[in-house]
Design a protein around this motif. Structure first.
Motif, PDB file in Angstrom:
ATOM      1  N   GLU A   1       0.887  -1.267  -0.050  1.00  0.00           N
ATOM      2  CA  GLU A   1      -0.018   0.118  -0.074  1.00  0.00           C
ATOM      3  C   GLU A   1       0.913   1.252  -0.017  1.00  0.00           C
ATOM      4  O   GLU A   1       0.760   2.154  -0.779  1.00  0.00           O
ATOM      5  N   ALA A   2       1.939   1.230   0.846  1.00  0.00           N
ATOM      6  CA  ALA A   2       2.847   2.461   0.858  1.00  0.00           C
ATOM      7  C   ALA A   2       3.545   2.693  -0.378  1.00  0.00           C
ATOM      8  O   ALA A   2       3.842   3.645  -0.905  1.00  0.00           O
ATOM      9  N   MET A   3       4.094   1.500  -0.870  1.00  0.00           N
ATOM     10  CA  MET A   3       4.824   1.350  -2.106  1.00  0.00           C
ATOM     11  C   MET A   3       3.887   2.131  -3.130  1.00  0.00           C
ATOM     12  O   MET A   3       4.408   3.122  -3.778  1.00  0.00           O
ATOM     13  N   LEU A   4       2.736   1.474  -3.502  1.00  0.00           N
ATOM     14  CA  LEU A   4       1.891   1.868  -4.577  1.00  0.00           C
ATOM     15  C   LEU A   4       1.617   3.512  -4.422  1.00  0.00           C
ATOM     16  O   LEU A   4       1.636   4.262  -5.226  1.00  0.00           O
ATOM     17  N   LYS A   5       1.222   3.913  -3.110  1.00  0.00           N
ATOM     18  CA  LYS A   5       0.806   5.312  -2.729  1.00  0.00           C
ATOM     19  C   LYS A   5       2.095   6.143  -3.216  1.00  0.00           C
ATOM     20  O   LYS A   5       2.011   7.155  -3.804  1.00  0.00           O
ATOM     21  N   GLY A   6       3.484   5.754  -2.860  1.00  0.00           N
ATOM     22  CA  GLY A   6       4.750   6.363  -3.082  1.00  0.00           C
ATOM     23  C   GLY A   6       4.733   6.717  -4.778  1.00  0.00           C
ATOM     24  O   GLY A   6       5.279   7.458  -5.136  1.00  0.00           O
ATOM     25  N   LYS A   7       4.169   5.717  -5.493  1.00  0.00           N
ATOM     26  CA  LYS A   7       4.128   5.746  -6.929  1.00  0.00           C
ATOM     27  C   LYS A   7       3.047   6.272  -7.475  1.00  0.00           C
ATOM     28  O   LYS A   7       2.842   6.586  -8.756  1.00  0.00           O
ATOM     29  N   GLY A   8       2.160   6.860  -6.586  1.00  0.00           N
ATOM     30  CA  GLY A   8       0.857   7.476  -7.112  1.00  0.00           C
ATOM     31  C   GLY A   8      -0.070   6.671  -7.792  1.00  0.00           C
ATOM     32  O   GLY A   8      -1.214   7.122  -8.663  1.00  0.00           O
TER      33      GLY A   8
END
Ligand code: ADP
Ligand code: ZN
Length: 216
Positions: free
Chosen positions: A97-104
Motif C-alpha cells: 500500500e505504501a509502495m503504490l501510494k508513493g508511486k501515485g
C-alpha cells in the motif's frame, strides 16, 4: 488494471494469471518466479532466499518488497499488473500500500480463489510447467493438447518445482493459513475483496474472474 490474486498454493493463481496476461496485456508479477530467477542467476538476494525457499518457508519481507518495487517501475507495468503470490503477509500488504501510494497508483481489486485442502494437495502434486515459457500444466486436469509438447511454445521440456513434493505441501499450507489468510479480512475491510469459487473448472473460474473485472 492492478490486481492481486489471493489464495493458498495450488488454488490456481498462476493458471489464471497466465490467462489474464494474454487478455489484458499486463504482466504477471510472481514473486515466486522472480525469486527463483534470482536463485538461478545466483544474485545476492537469490543466495539469501534459496535456503529459506527450499525449506518451504517464507522469504523475508524486505527482500520481497524490494524485488517487487523495482519490478513495478519497469515500463511494461504502466497499464497495470497482476500480483500472484504477493503480498503474503500483513506486513507485506502494508508495504504494498505504501509502495503504490508513493508511486501515485492504487490497487483495483483483490480476487480470492476459494478452494479446500484436499484439492490443493492433488493440484500441487500433479503440477508441472513448461521449462521454456512457464505455462502451468497438471497431470490430470490440464494436460497439453499433444502429449509432451507445450501448447504455447512447442517446447518438449517440462519441470516440477522442488517444493511441490507432498511432504513440503503441508508446511506451505500452514504458512498460508497462518501468515497469508489474514489478508482476506484486510482487503475485505478496504472494500477491495472479491471471492471466486476456485473448485470449478479452469474455464469456469476464468469466466467468474472476467465477470468481476468487467464490473470494475
Ligand atoms: P497457484 O499459482 O495458486 O499455486 P497453479 O495455478 O499453479 O496454483 O495451479 C496448481 C495446479 O492445479 C496446476 O497444475 C494447475 O494446472 C492446476 N489447476 C489450476 N486451476 C485448476 C482448476 N480450476 N481445476 C483443476 N486444476 C487446476
Ligand atoms: Zn512452453
Amino acid at each position: 488494471m492492478r490486481l492481486i490474486l489471493l489464495g493458498p498454493p495450488g488454488a490456481g493463481k498462476g493458471t489464471q494469471a497466465q490467462r489474464l496476461v494474454e487478455k489484458y496485456s499486463i504482466p504477471q508479477l510472481s514473486t515466486g518466479d522472480m525469486l527463483r530467477a534470482a536463485v538461478k542467476a545466483g544474485t545476492e538476494v537469490g543466495q539469501r532466499a534459496e535456503a529459506v525457499m527450499n525449506a518451504g518457508k517464507l522469504v523475508s519481507d524486505d527482500i520481497v518488497n524490494a524485488i517487487v518495487s523495482e519490478r513495478i517501475d519497469e515500463a511494461d507495468c504502466v497499464n497495470g499488473f497482476i500480483l500472484d503470490g504477493y503480498p503474503r503477509t500483513l506486513v507485506q500488504a502494508d508495504a504494498v500500500e505504501a509502495m503504490l501510494k508513493g508511486k501515485g497508483i492504487a490497487l483495483d481489486v483483490v480476487i480470492e480463489l476459494q478452494v479446500n485442502d484436499e484439492v490443493l494437495v492433488d493440484r500441487i502434486s500433479g503440477r508441472y510447467s513448461c521449462a521454456s515459457c512457464g505455462t502451468v500444466y497438471h497431470d490430470t486436469s490440464k494436460k497439453p493438447a499433444k502429449d509432451g509438447v507445450c501448447d504455447k511454445c512447442g517446447s518438449t521440456e517440462f519441470k516440477r518445482r522442488s517444493d511441490d513434493q507432498p511432504d513440503k505441501v503441508w508446511t506451505r499450507l500452514q504458512a498460508y493459513y497462518k501468515e497469508t489468510s489474514p489478508l482476506i479480512g484486510y482487503y475485505y475491510a478496504k472494500g477491495l475483496l472479491k471471492n471466486v469459487d476456485g473448485l470449478q473448472s479452469i474455464d469456469d473460474v476464468a469466466a467468474d474472474i472476467d465477470r468481476v473485472l468487467e464490473k470494475l
